[in-house]
Write an enzyme that holds these catalytic residues in place. Structure first.
Site, PDB file in Angstrom:
ATOM      1  N   SER A 172       0.819  -1.199   0.000  1.00  0.00           N
ATOM      2  CA  SER A 172       0.000   0.000   0.000  1.00  0.00           C
ATOM      3  C   SER A 172       0.864   1.265   0.000  1.00  0.00           C
ATOM      4  CB  SER A 172      -0.963  -0.048   1.188  1.00  0.00           C
ATOM      5  OG  SER A 172      -1.974   0.920   1.060  1.00  0.00           O
ATOM      6  N   ASP A 384      -7.865  -5.932  -6.065  1.00  0.00           N
ATOM      7  CA  ASP A 384      -7.743  -4.660  -5.345  1.00  0.00           C
ATOM      8  C   ASP A 384      -8.151  -3.511  -6.256  1.00  0.00           C
ATOM      9  OD1 ASP A 384      -6.998  -2.709  -3.460  1.00  0.00           O
ATOM     10  OD2 ASP A 384      -4.941  -2.654  -4.203  1.00  0.00           O
ATOM     11  N   CYS A 387      -5.133   0.316  -5.058  1.00  0.00           N
ATOM     12  CA  CYS A 387      -3.798   0.315  -5.697  1.00  0.00           C
ATOM     13  C   CYS A 387      -3.781  -0.852  -6.681  1.00  0.00           C
ATOM     14  CB  CYS A 387      -2.685   0.183  -4.662  1.00  0.00           C
ATOM     15  SG  CYS A 387      -2.583   1.538  -3.478  1.00  0.00           S
ATOM     16  N   HIS A 443      -6.174  -6.296  -1.885  1.00  0.00           N
ATOM     17  CA  HIS A 443      -5.090  -5.396  -1.492  1.00  0.00           C
ATOM     18  C   HIS A 443      -4.058  -6.098  -0.616  1.00  0.00           C
ATOM     19  CE1 HIS A 443      -3.508  -1.327  -0.918  1.00  0.00           C
ATOM     20  NE2 HIS A 443      -3.508  -1.510   0.382  1.00  0.00           N
TER      21      HIS A 443
END
Length: 467
Positions: A172, A384, A387, A443
């Site tokens: 992240s 995800d 991102c 994610h």
């Protein structure tokens, strides 16, 4: 406890403190009688203290295999403002939070199966870390300096880890942290090696004020935010991607695409000037234009396949379970902490945003590292949104380095996970740069695909091929 005689220690209640002459304002406090989470391996917990104002919590686990020779990993969660203990108890640590949230269970797929690993809560006021006075850290560059000081003191204290290959890993917003930490380590290594060369001495002949060379082998970034200019462009593609079913309509995605030109112009100004005045407007506009429409649906920005759990601050109830367990008096007593644990601090997040840190270009720091031989792995779970893998793959392909053309022309090939016997994703690689798309993961790859996550990191640190 193998301690370097160059480092000097002092008793400090239930902790032993270690200092380094090169960092007179820093010390680490270490407690080594912890048996929580995994009582089969050696653990160290404690704090990096910077003066009297900044205190960074860390939790170290030795490898389950060969701790004297296995690689050494640093793990960082993102946010900015979220604790790396999320990674420990939800994703890749030696234990996971139990389903009822009143304890932990053994994690067979922990990343310490083949590596020594330290989880660091940074910047201050994240997790168990805390600040006093006005010493809050609100930008990535300053945060990296403290991480480097921590590594220096830790490695000169626990000397057996000095020769190990070192890997900086995380996810992240660690897409910001990791390139900056890598660059800071590389600069420190150059300084250490210059001093050693001038003195004609090997690293084994360190003086108390000397820096140890950190054997930086690789960086591994999972679902990171690294090159905002490129990554913002691909939010509409992910929102209308058909693999897991489009979340937004084609009309909504086209409206988002129509706003990218303005977003890109603002981010380009941020890249040029690197000031809050230039960067804060880019954050506000681009996040509203590219992330806002998805958030309004109630879907989980960390996993397009699911809705956010009702009442959960960040979509996952396990995060509240982790907070509750780490705030139990018995747990805090064994860790030697005396303050409330908070998984994510939204004030820290806001401070980073208002300092203009969010859209800064950290991909540029990777080029000299690549050219010097440091291996870089960018991996991304393909469910995800925040991102997403499409944007991550795009910025990697756009990265200007000596192997760019060859990487662009390399094939995407299937990655088969031996633990499951299934194709777990696709990989593209050239020389020391690798991109790995991981199927059926959001994610937090090790949470959704623990077998694939463990096999990925073991393949990487053992320098084997993915395909």
């Amino acid at each position: 406890m193998p301690v370097n005689t160059q480092a000097f220690s002092e008793a400090d209640g239930q902790f032993t403190s270690f200092r380094h002459a090169a960092f007179p304002d820093h010390k680490i406090r270490v407690k080594s009688d912890v048996t929580l989470c995994d009582n089969t391996v050696k653990q160290h917990v404690g704090y990096l203290d910077v003066g009297t104002d900044k205190h960074f919590f860390f939790w170290f686990f030795e490898s389950r295999d060969k701790p004297d020779s296995d690689p050494f990993l640093l793990w960082l969660n993102g946010g900015p403002g979220c604790s790396s203990l999320t990674g420990l108890f939800m994703e890749l640590g030696p234990c996971r939070m139990s389903e009822n949230g009143n304890g932990t269970v053994h994690n067979d797929h922990s990343w310490n199966n083949k590596a020594n690993i330290v989880f660091l809560d940074q910047p201050v006021d994240v997790g168990f870390s805390y600040g006093e006075g006005n010493e809050a850290v609100s930008n990535t560059k300053e945060a990296a300096k403290d991480v480097y000081a921590f590594l220096q003191i830790f490695l000169q204290t626990f000397t057996k880890y000095q020769p190990a290959d070192f890997h900086v890993t995380g996810e992240s917003y660690a897409g910001h942290y990791i390139p900056q930490i890598g660059a800071t380590i590389a600069a420190g290594n150059a300084k250490a090696e210059q001093v050693a060369h001038q003195r004609g001495l090997a690293q084994q002949s360190l003086r108390p004020e000397d820096l140890v060379t950190i054997h930086l082998d690789s960086l591994a970034i999972g679902n990171g935010l690294t090159d905002a200019l490129v990554q913002y462009k691909y939010y509409p593609d992910m929102a209308c991607d058909t693999k897991y079913g489009p979340v937004l309509t084609n009309e909504q995605c086209d409206q988002m695409r129509g706003k990218y030109e303005t977003c890109a112009s603002l981010v380009q100004s941020c890249y040029k000037w690197k000031t809050p005045f230039a960067c804060v407007p880019a954050t506000m506009y681009c996040n509203n234009a590219m992330i806002g429409p998805f958030q309004q649906t109630g879907r989980n920005v960390y996993d397009v396949r699911t809705d956010c759990a009702p009442g959960s601050k960040l979509c996952y109830p396990i995060l509240e379970d982790i907070e509750a367990w780490l705030n139990l008096p018995a747990v805090q007593s064994e860790l030697g902490v005396d303050r409330a644990y908070q998984g994510c601090n939204f004030d820290v997040n806001r401070n980073f945003v208002m300092q203009g840190d969010w859209p800064l270009p950290f991909q540029q720091l990777l080029v000299p590292l690549l050219e010097s031989g440091v291996r870089i792995l960018i991996y991304a779970g393909d469910a995800d949104y925040i991102c997403n893998w499409i944007g991550n793959k795009a910025w990697i392909r756009a990265l200007e380095w000596s192997g760019q053309d060859e990487f662009e022309n390399a094939e995407d090939v299937d990655w088969k996970v031996g633990r499951t016997g299934k194709v777990g994703g696709k990989v593209r690689a050239h020389e020391n740069l690798t991109f790995l798309q991981i199927y059926e993961a959001g994610h937090m790859v090790p949470y959704d695909q623990p077998e694939a996550g463990a096999e990925m990191i073991e393949t990487w640190i053992q320098k084997k091929n993915f395909a």
